[in-house]
Design a protein around this motif. Structure first.
Motif, PDB file in Angstrom:
ATOM      1  N   ALA B 160       0.840  -1.203   0.000  1.00 35.29           N
ATOM      2  CA  ALA B 160       0.000   0.000   0.000  1.00 35.29           C
ATOM      3  C   ALA B 160       0.875   1.254   0.000  1.00 35.29           C
ATOM      4  CB  ALA B 160      -0.926  -0.006   1.215  1.00 35.29           C
ATOM      5  N   ALA B 161       1.983   1.184   0.751  1.00 34.54           N
ATOM      6  CA  ALA B 161       2.860   2.348   0.887  1.00 34.54           C
ATOM      7  C   ALA B 161       3.620   2.661  -0.403  1.00 34.54           C
ATOM      8  CB  ALA B 161       3.845   2.128   2.030  1.00 34.54           C
ATOM      9  N   ALA B 162       3.573   1.735  -1.364  1.00 35.70           N
ATOM     10  CA  ALA B 162       4.251   1.977  -2.645  1.00 35.70           C
ATOM     11  C   ALA B 162       3.589   3.112  -3.424  1.00 35.70           C
ATOM     12  CB  ALA B 162       4.270   0.701  -3.483  1.00 35.70           C
ATOM     13  N   CYS B 163       2.363   3.494  -3.038  1.00 33.51           N
ATOM     14  CA  CYS B 163       1.637   4.583  -3.718  1.00 33.51           C
ATOM     15  C   CYS B 163       2.458   5.865  -3.663  1.00 33.51           C
ATOM     16  CB  CYS B 163       0.272   4.807  -3.063  1.00 33.51           C
ATOM     17  SG  CYS B 163      -0.540   6.333  -3.586  1.00 33.51           S
ATOM     18  N   SER B 183      -7.397   4.682  -0.225  1.00 35.40           N
ATOM     19  CA  SER B 183      -7.343   3.357   0.402  1.00 35.40           C
ATOM     20  C   SER B 183      -5.893   2.918   0.629  1.00 35.40           C
ATOM     21  CB  SER B 183      -8.099   2.324  -0.436  1.00 35.40           C
ATOM     22  OG  SER B 183      -7.448   2.090  -1.656  1.00 35.40           O
ATOM     23  N   ALA B 184      -5.000   3.279  -0.287  1.00 34.37           N
ATOM     24  CA  ALA B 184      -3.580   2.934  -0.092  1.00 34.37           C
ATOM     25  C   ALA B 184      -3.039   3.662   1.132  1.00 34.37           C
ATOM     26  CB  ALA B 184      -2.764   3.304  -1.333  1.00 34.37           C
ATOM     27  N   LYS B 185      -3.401   4.936   1.258  1.00 35.23           N
ATOM     28  CA  LYS B 185      -2.889   5.738   2.375  1.00 35.23           C
ATOM     29  C   LYS B 185      -3.519   5.330   3.711  1.00 35.23           C
ATOM     30  CE  LYS B 185      -0.160   7.954  -0.287  1.00 35.23           C
ATOM     31  NZ  LYS B 185       1.238   7.475  -0.298  1.00 35.23           N
ATOM     32  N   VAL B 186      -4.748   4.793   3.654  1.00 32.00           N
ATOM     33  CA  VAL B 186      -5.387   4.286   4.864  1.00 32.00           C
ATOM     34  C   VAL B 186      -4.730   2.961   5.266  1.00 32.00           C
ATOM     35  CG1 VAL B 186      -7.524   3.170   5.699  1.00 32.00           C
ATOM     36  CG2 VAL B 186      -7.631   5.440   4.652  1.00 32.00           C
ATOM     37  N   ASN B 187      -4.500   2.111   4.287  1.00 34.40           N
ATOM     38  CA  ASN B 187      -4.033   0.759   4.586  1.00 34.40           C
ATOM     39  C   ASN B 187      -2.561   0.641   4.931  1.00 34.40           C
ATOM     40  OD1 ASN B 187      -6.244  -1.173   4.505  1.00 34.40           O
ATOM     41  ND2 ASN B 187      -6.587  -0.264   2.488  1.00 34.40           N
ATOM     42  N   GLN B 188      -1.750   1.579   4.454  1.00 26.84           N
ATOM     43  CA  GLN B 188      -0.323   1.490   4.804  1.00 26.84           C
ATOM     44  C   GLN B 188      -0.176   1.599   6.331  1.00 26.84           C
ATOM     45  OE1 GLN B 188       1.656   4.668   2.777  1.00 26.84           O
ATOM     46  NE2 GLN B 188       0.722   6.280   3.988  1.00 26.84           N
ATOM     47  N   LEU B 189      -1.138   2.288   6.973  1.00 24.15           N
ATOM     48  CA  LEU B 189      -1.098   2.418   8.433  1.00 24.15           C
ATOM     49  C   LEU B 189      -1.974   1.374   9.128  1.00 24.15           C
ATOM     50  CD1 LEU B 189      -1.210   6.313   8.584  1.00 24.15           C
ATOM     51  CD2 LEU B 189       0.759   4.856   9.057  1.00 24.15           C
ATOM     52  N   SER B 225      -6.423   0.726 -10.734  1.00 15.87           N
ATOM     53  CA  SER B 225      -5.363  -0.237 -10.432  1.00 15.87           C
ATOM     54  C   SER B 225      -4.609  -0.639 -11.702  1.00 15.87           C
ATOM     55  CB  SER B 225      -5.981  -1.467  -9.760  1.00 15.87           C
ATOM     56  OG  SER B 225      -4.987  -2.362  -9.376  1.00 15.87           O
ATOM     57  N   ALA B 226      -5.349  -0.771 -12.812  1.00 18.38           N
ATOM     58  CA  ALA B 226      -4.722  -1.146 -14.083  1.00 18.38           C
ATOM     59  C   ALA B 226      -3.754  -0.073 -14.565  1.00 18.38           C
ATOM     60  CB  ALA B 226      -5.789  -1.410 -15.141  1.00 18.38           C
ATOM     61  N   GLU B 227      -4.044   1.194 -14.264  1.00 17.95           N
ATOM     62  CA  GLU B 227      -3.190   2.285 -14.731  1.00 17.95           C
ATOM     63  C   GLU B 227      -2.175   2.736 -13.676  1.00 17.95           C
ATOM     64  OE1 GLU B 227      -2.886   2.964 -17.621  1.00 17.95           O
ATOM     65  OE2 GLU B 227      -4.767   2.947 -18.742  1.00 17.95           O
ATOM     66  N   CYS B 228      -2.251   2.181 -12.478  1.00 16.84           N
ATOM     67  CA  CYS B 228      -1.382   2.626 -11.392  1.00 16.84           C
ATOM     68  C   CYS B 228       0.077   2.253 -11.661  1.00 16.84           C
ATOM     69  CB  CYS B 228      -1.832   1.983 -10.075  1.00 16.84           C
ATOM     70  SG  CYS B 228      -0.740   2.376  -8.691  1.00 16.84           S
ATOM     71  N   PRO B 229       0.995   3.230 -11.633  1.00 22.89           N
ATOM     72  CA  PRO B 229       2.408   2.900 -11.888  1.00 22.89           C
ATOM     73  C   PRO B 229       2.979   1.956 -10.833  1.00 22.89           C
ATOM     74  CG  PRO B 229       2.190   5.203 -11.208  1.00 22.89           C
ATOM     75  CD  PRO B 229       0.802   4.681 -11.431  1.00 22.89           C
ATOM     76  N   LYS B 230       2.368   1.928  -9.639  1.00 21.01           N
ATOM     77  CA  LYS B 230       2.866   1.062  -8.572  1.00 21.01           C
ATOM     78  C   LYS B 230       1.961  -0.150  -8.362  1.00 21.01           C
ATOM     79  CE  LYS B 230       6.243   3.693  -8.284  1.00 21.01           C
ATOM     80  NZ  LYS B 230       7.548   3.238  -8.776  1.00 21.01           N
ATOM     81  N   GLU B 231       1.009  -0.337  -9.250  1.00 20.78           N
ATOM     82  CA  GLU B 231       0.104  -1.501  -9.237  1.00 20.78           C
ATOM     83  C   GLU B 231      -0.571  -1.730  -7.883  1.00 20.78           C
ATOM     84  OE1 GLU B 231       3.131  -4.211 -10.995  1.00 20.78           O
ATOM     85  OE2 GLU B 231       1.655  -4.417 -12.609  1.00 20.78           O
ATOM     86  N   ILE B 232      -1.058  -0.632  -7.289  1.00 25.45           N
ATOM     87  CA  ILE B 232      -1.796  -0.735  -6.029  1.00 25.45           C
ATOM     88  C   ILE B 232      -3.067  -1.549  -6.294  1.00 25.45           C
ATOM     89  CG2 ILE B 232      -2.992   0.582  -4.210  1.00 25.45           C
ATOM     90  CD1 ILE B 232       0.019   1.119  -4.185  1.00 25.45           C
ATOM     91  N   SER B 233      -3.326  -2.515  -5.410  1.00 21.69           N
ATOM     92  CA  SER B 233      -4.418  -3.461  -5.653  1.00 21.69           C
ATOM     93  C   SER B 233      -5.775  -2.935  -5.173  1.00 21.69           C
ATOM     94  CB  SER B 233      -4.096  -4.766  -4.926  1.00 21.69           C
ATOM     95  OG  SER B 233      -5.253  -5.540  -4.785  1.00 21.69           O
ATOM     96  N   LEU B 234      -6.829  -3.415  -5.858  1.00 21.48           N
ATOM     97  CA  LEU B 234      -8.205  -3.074  -5.471  1.00 21.48           C
ATOM     98  C   LEU B 234      -8.567  -3.628  -4.098  1.00 21.48           C
ATOM     99  CD1 LEU B 234     -10.191  -3.767  -8.767  1.00 21.48           C
ATOM    100  CD2 LEU B 234      -9.479  -1.559  -7.881  1.00 21.48           C
ATOM    101  N   VAL B 235      -7.783  -4.608  -3.629  1.00 24.33           N
ATOM    102  CA  VAL B 235      -7.995  -5.174  -2.290  1.00 24.33           C
ATOM    103  C   VAL B 235      -7.983  -4.049  -1.243  1.00 24.33           C
ATOM    104  CG1 VAL B 235      -6.825  -6.568  -0.519  1.00 24.33           C
ATOM    105  CG2 VAL B 235      -7.130  -7.476  -2.818  1.00 24.33           C
ATOM    106  N   ASN B 236      -7.162  -3.017  -1.508  1.00 16.37           N
ATOM    107  CA  ASN B 236      -7.090  -1.888  -0.577  1.00 16.37           C
ATOM    108  C   ASN B 236      -8.419  -1.168  -0.449  1.00 16.37           C
ATOM    109  OD1 ASN B 236      -4.239  -1.630   0.379  1.00 16.37           O
ATOM    110  ND2 ASN B 236      -3.865  -1.684  -1.815  1.00 16.37           N
ATOM    111  N   ILE B 237      -9.133  -1.025  -1.566  1.00 13.91           N
ATOM    112  CA  ILE B 237     -10.433  -0.335  -1.529  1.00 13.91           C
ATOM    113  C   ILE B 237     -11.423  -1.143  -0.693  1.00 13.91           C
ATOM    114  CG2 ILE B 237     -12.406   0.452  -2.913  1.00 13.91           C
ATOM    115  CD1 ILE B 237     -10.461   1.245  -5.098  1.00 13.91           C
TER     116      ILE B 237
END
Lengths: 223, 254
Positions: B160-163, B183-189, B225-237
């Motif tokens: 998640a923190a890769a965002c 969701s990435a910023k919520v989940n990294q913590l 997620s498909a366009e994310c340069p860091k491939e953040i997953s939808l699982v985070n949402i």
């Protein structure tokens, strides 16, 4: 109750309403499909008419019908509301957008597919629900539900509209089924692949069974 | 040199937030396939400056794929035709001689255009400011293994923190939704012990700020997620939605 205002106020709350009502309508589709499939007994609609009569007269079912309409209304209203809100988030669009690379067209067209389904639903309710519930044609035994189906589907145009309606339903479900689980937060490697697979086949099979009814009746395959 | 390309660029030019913009045609000649997309822009800008024209404003910083500044919507896709990269990591070998390339800024009302291809992503900063932190004075860095964290939690937090907060998720989404970023910023913590005390408060505050900024709702199309340069997953949402429900329905935290 104040604690529940997040459902109305937040975008996630709005989407949870879409997901819950969507799942509720999926359950309804299963019941509807099961009952209507009785016409395939090919017994002149005897069993189907009995089931239709039960569904039309049972107090519990009629009470649940109110819940069904409430669920439908909320799903439609919330869907339109979200569509308007989402459009406001990007008022100047791209001149070139290659959306098919990153997502499926039907997942981006839920509003359009839903609107087509709403048009279909109005036609469908006028054909059957109105006649069976609000006139005494069927309760007065001058006609049966099965007679009504045969009469309605004698018209080729009606059959075409129903098939198109079911194609819209199929694509709407293809995205909506698995999407509702994701919105509710139910996404895990252990079961998400199963949800996606079940969702896909549900979206293919149920509309296919529904579409085969007007076709079979129109062609006289069921008598 | 052989293999060099001549290209036509259609670039969005817009003086400032208030004026209307338009696509303007530019020709670039003798572009090496080994150049990055941004270097090609440097060549074009040098040319414009020499001619006395206004150079094209575009965001860039590290040019090594980690800062998230280079926001360009290229031929209908955030960061161009390749998956999982930023614009600075896109090279001209991904294009052919004679191509026409359309370059637009991120389009979202929550990201107002400052000039040309530069957009204001302050909305993301305000979302972080609403709760994307832990309220403790950390002092010096702790010893690495003072707090044992299970591998699966560490992996999930790290993923998640890769965002990098580039905004490609918003740019790609048909609703200009910021759900993948938030969701990435919520989940990294949420996956780490330090994130637990304010976990419920955090998700509520960040979602409220996200809505306030005017981002759209999530339709789960997966384009983000498909366009994310860091491939953040939808699982985070999904995980954020779970936390959000819990925060509103179960948690005793305010």
């Amino acid at each position: 109750m104040a604690a529940l205002t997040f459902i109305l106020k937040s975008s996630i709350g709005n989407k949870i309403i879409m997901g819950l009502t969507g799942l509720f309508l999926i359950v309804f589709l299963m019941v509807h499909c099961f009952v209507n499939s009785m016409i395939f007994m090919n017994d002149g609609g005897v069993l189907f008419n009995e089931a239709a009569e039960f569904m039309g007269n049972n107090v519990l079912i009629r009470t649940m019908e109110i819940g069904l309409f409430a669920g439908l209304f909320i799903h439609i209203f919330q869907g339109l509301n979200l569509m308007i809100k989402n459009r406001k988030a990007r008022t100047i669009g791209y001149s070139v957008q290659n959306g098919n690379v990153s997502s499926k067209w039907y997942s981006r067209s839920m509003g359009l597919l839903g609107t087509l389904l709403l048009v279909f639903l109005i036609i469908h309710l006028r054909h059957f629900w109105y006649v069976s519930r609000l006139t005494n044609e069927i309760t007065g035994h001058s006609s049966t539900m099965f007679d009504e189906m045969k009469e309605v589907f004698a018209n080729l145009w009606v059959v075409i509209v129903y098939v198109l309606g079911m194609i819209s339903l199929s694509y709407h479900l293809m995205h909506g089924f698995q999407s509702s689980f994701q919105t509710m937060g139910w996404n895990h490697n252990k079961y998400t692949p199963a949800i996606k697979m079940i969702g896909f086949w549900f979206s293919v099979i149920v509309p296919l069974i529904f579409a085969s009814m007007p076709i079979a009746l129109h062609l006289g395959l069921i008598k | 040199m052989s293999g060099n390309m001549n290209l036509t660029l259609k670039i969005w030019r817009q003086k400032n937030t208030k004026t209307k913009g338009t696509l303007v045609d530019y020709k670039v000649k003798d572009i090496s396939p080994d150049m990055s997309f941004l270097e090609m822009f440097d060549v074009l800008n040098e040319d414009l400056i020499t001619k006395g024209d206004d150079p094209i404003a575009f965001d860039h910083d590290c040019r090594e794929g980690i800062c998230g500044m280079c926001s360009m919507h290229i031929n209908g896709r955030p960061h161009g035709p390749k998956d999982a990269i930023t614009t600075c990591q896109l090279h001209m070998r991904s294009f052919s001689d004679g191509d026409t390339i359309v370059v637009e800024p991120w389009r979202a009302n929550a990201f107002p255009i400052i000039k040309d291809l530069t957009v204001d992503r302050g909305a993301f900063d305000r979302i972080i400011g609403a709760g994307g932190f832990i309220s403790v004075n950390t002092g010096n860095a702790q010893d690495g293994n003072t707090l044992p964290i299970a591998k699966h939690d560490a992996d999930a937090a790290f993923a998640a923190a890769a965002c990098i907060g580039c905004g490609a998720c918003v740019a790609a989404c048909k609703n200009a939704s910021a759900m993948l970023f938030v969701s990435a910023k919520v989940n990294q913590l949420a996956h780490l012990p330090q994130g637990q005390p304010e976990r419920m408060k955090r998700v509520k505050a960040m979602v409220a700020q996200m809505d306030k900024e005017g981002f759209g709702a999530c339709t789960n199309t997966g384009a983000c997620s498909a366009e994310c340069p860091k491939e953040i997953s939808l699982v985070n949402i999904a995980a954020m939605n779970r936390d959000y429900l819990k925060a509103n329905l179960i948690s005793l935290e305010d």
